[in-house]
Write an enzyme that holds these catalytic residues in place. Structure first.
Site, PDB file in Angstrom:
ATOM      1  N   TYR A   5      -1.763  -1.350  10.370  1.00 57.82           N
ATOM      2  CA  TYR A   5      -1.866  -1.527   8.915  1.00 57.82           C
ATOM      3  C   TYR A   5      -0.598  -1.031   8.233  1.00 57.82           C
ATOM      4  O   TYR A   5      -0.012  -1.721   7.387  1.00 57.82           O
ATOM      5  CB  TYR A   5      -3.089  -0.759   8.405  1.00 57.82           C
ATOM      6  CG  TYR A   5      -3.329  -0.870   6.918  1.00 57.82           C
ATOM      7  CD1 TYR A   5      -3.955  -1.994   6.383  1.00 57.82           C
ATOM      8  CD2 TYR A   5      -2.948   0.150   6.049  1.00 57.82           C
ATOM      9  CE1 TYR A   5      -4.188  -2.097   5.013  1.00 57.82           C
ATOM     10  CE2 TYR A   5      -3.173   0.058   4.690  1.00 57.82           C
ATOM     11  CZ  TYR A   5      -3.794  -1.070   4.176  1.00 57.82           C
ATOM     12  OH  TYR A   5      -4.008  -1.167   2.825  1.00 57.82           O
ATOM     13  N   SER A  14       0.859  -1.180   0.000  1.00 54.00           N
ATOM     14  CA  SER A  14       0.000   0.000   0.000  1.00 54.00           C
ATOM     15  C   SER A  14       0.895   1.229   0.000  1.00 54.00           C
ATOM     16  O   SER A  14       2.091   1.144   0.335  1.00 54.00           O
ATOM     17  CB  SER A  14      -0.871  -0.002   1.266  1.00 54.00           C
ATOM     18  OG  SER A  14      -1.509   1.246   1.469  1.00 54.00           O
TER      19      SER A  14
END
Length: 256
Positions: free
Chosen positions: A150, A137
């Site tokens: 995350y 990401s």
């Protein structure tokens, strides 16, 4: 004529994963997907019967090993592994995150990629070729306030990718990470709603913040990720390995 390859994709009965799976199936490849959502699996089987969908918990080494054994028995091995599984994790300041929530996010976003890769690598070595794509990401390239587990997992995915590429180059196995920015869809809508609630602001303001620091000010479409997966798995990308490739409209600065 495209030579059909054996493709395995985690968490691919819905969302980005489904778009990627359908793109590979449309290109003529044999596609096997895993997911934990039984309803989504049934819907995919009805929608795309050529794609073989199985219920697999990607945090379970036992279930992962059984899935790979099943695919090997049915198809003879694997050529492409796409580690798509991931969860948003908690939206909270670090000191308020529960230990279980932290571990769950790391297990799904990072440890699952270790579990699948350790099963795929011996099969790819038998063929002396393969492509592994790990979904990271832009959170794996920048800090991400209020989403620390995350971000930590996605940074680790980049390190995992580069280290695997070093180990596997002699077998002509390429390993790359894709780092999407904000991707259109239900999952991103839920992330935005959670952050808006946490910060006592509107979803519209959060959405504006997410695109304000980009050169191209829009969200990524799932098909754009599927197209990049197809390219990275193709002969055209035969010398691309160990890379963390952002698909985000060029993030200049990160919000908050």
């Amino acid at each position: 004529m495209t030579v059909p390859l054996i493709v395995m994709i985690t968490a691919a009965a819905s969302g980005i994963g489904r778009t990627v799976a359908e793109a590979f199936a449309a290109a003529g490849h044999r596609v096997f997907v895993s997911d934990t959502d039984a309803k989504a699996i049934d819907e995919m089987s009805a929608r795309s019967p050529e794609i073989v969908a199985s219920r697999v918990d990607v945090t379970s080494s036992t279930e992962i090993e059984a899935w790979f054994a099943k695919v090997k028995a049915e198809a003879g091995g694997v050529d492409i592994l796409i580690n798509n599984a991931g969860i948003a994790g908690p939206t909270e300041r670090l000191e308020n995150i529960g230990v279980e929530s932290w571990h769950n996010c790391i297990d799904v976003c990072l440890n699952s990629q270790f579990l699948t890769s350790r099963c795929a690598i011996p099969l790819m070595k038998e063929k002396r070729s393969g492509s592994i794509i790990n979904l990271s990401s832009t959170a794996g390239l920048f800090g991400y306030g209020l989403r620390t587990p995350y971000a930590a997992a996605k940074w680790a995915v980049v390190g995992l990718t580069k280290s695997m590429a070093i180990e596997l180059g002699d077998w002509n196995i390429r390993v790359n990470a894709i780092c999407p920015g904000s991707v259109s869809g239900d999952r991103m809508n839920r992330v935005i709603a959670a952050e808006a609630s946490m910060r006592s602001t509107s979803p519209e303001e959060i959405r504006r913040e997410y695109t304000s620091g980009q050169s191209i000010k829009r969200f990524v479409e799932p098909k754009e990720i599927a197209d990049l997966c197809l390219f990275l798995s193709s002969p055209a990308a035969s010398m691309i390995s160990g890379q963390a490739i952002a698909i985000d409209g060029h993030t200049e600065t990160y919000h908050i």
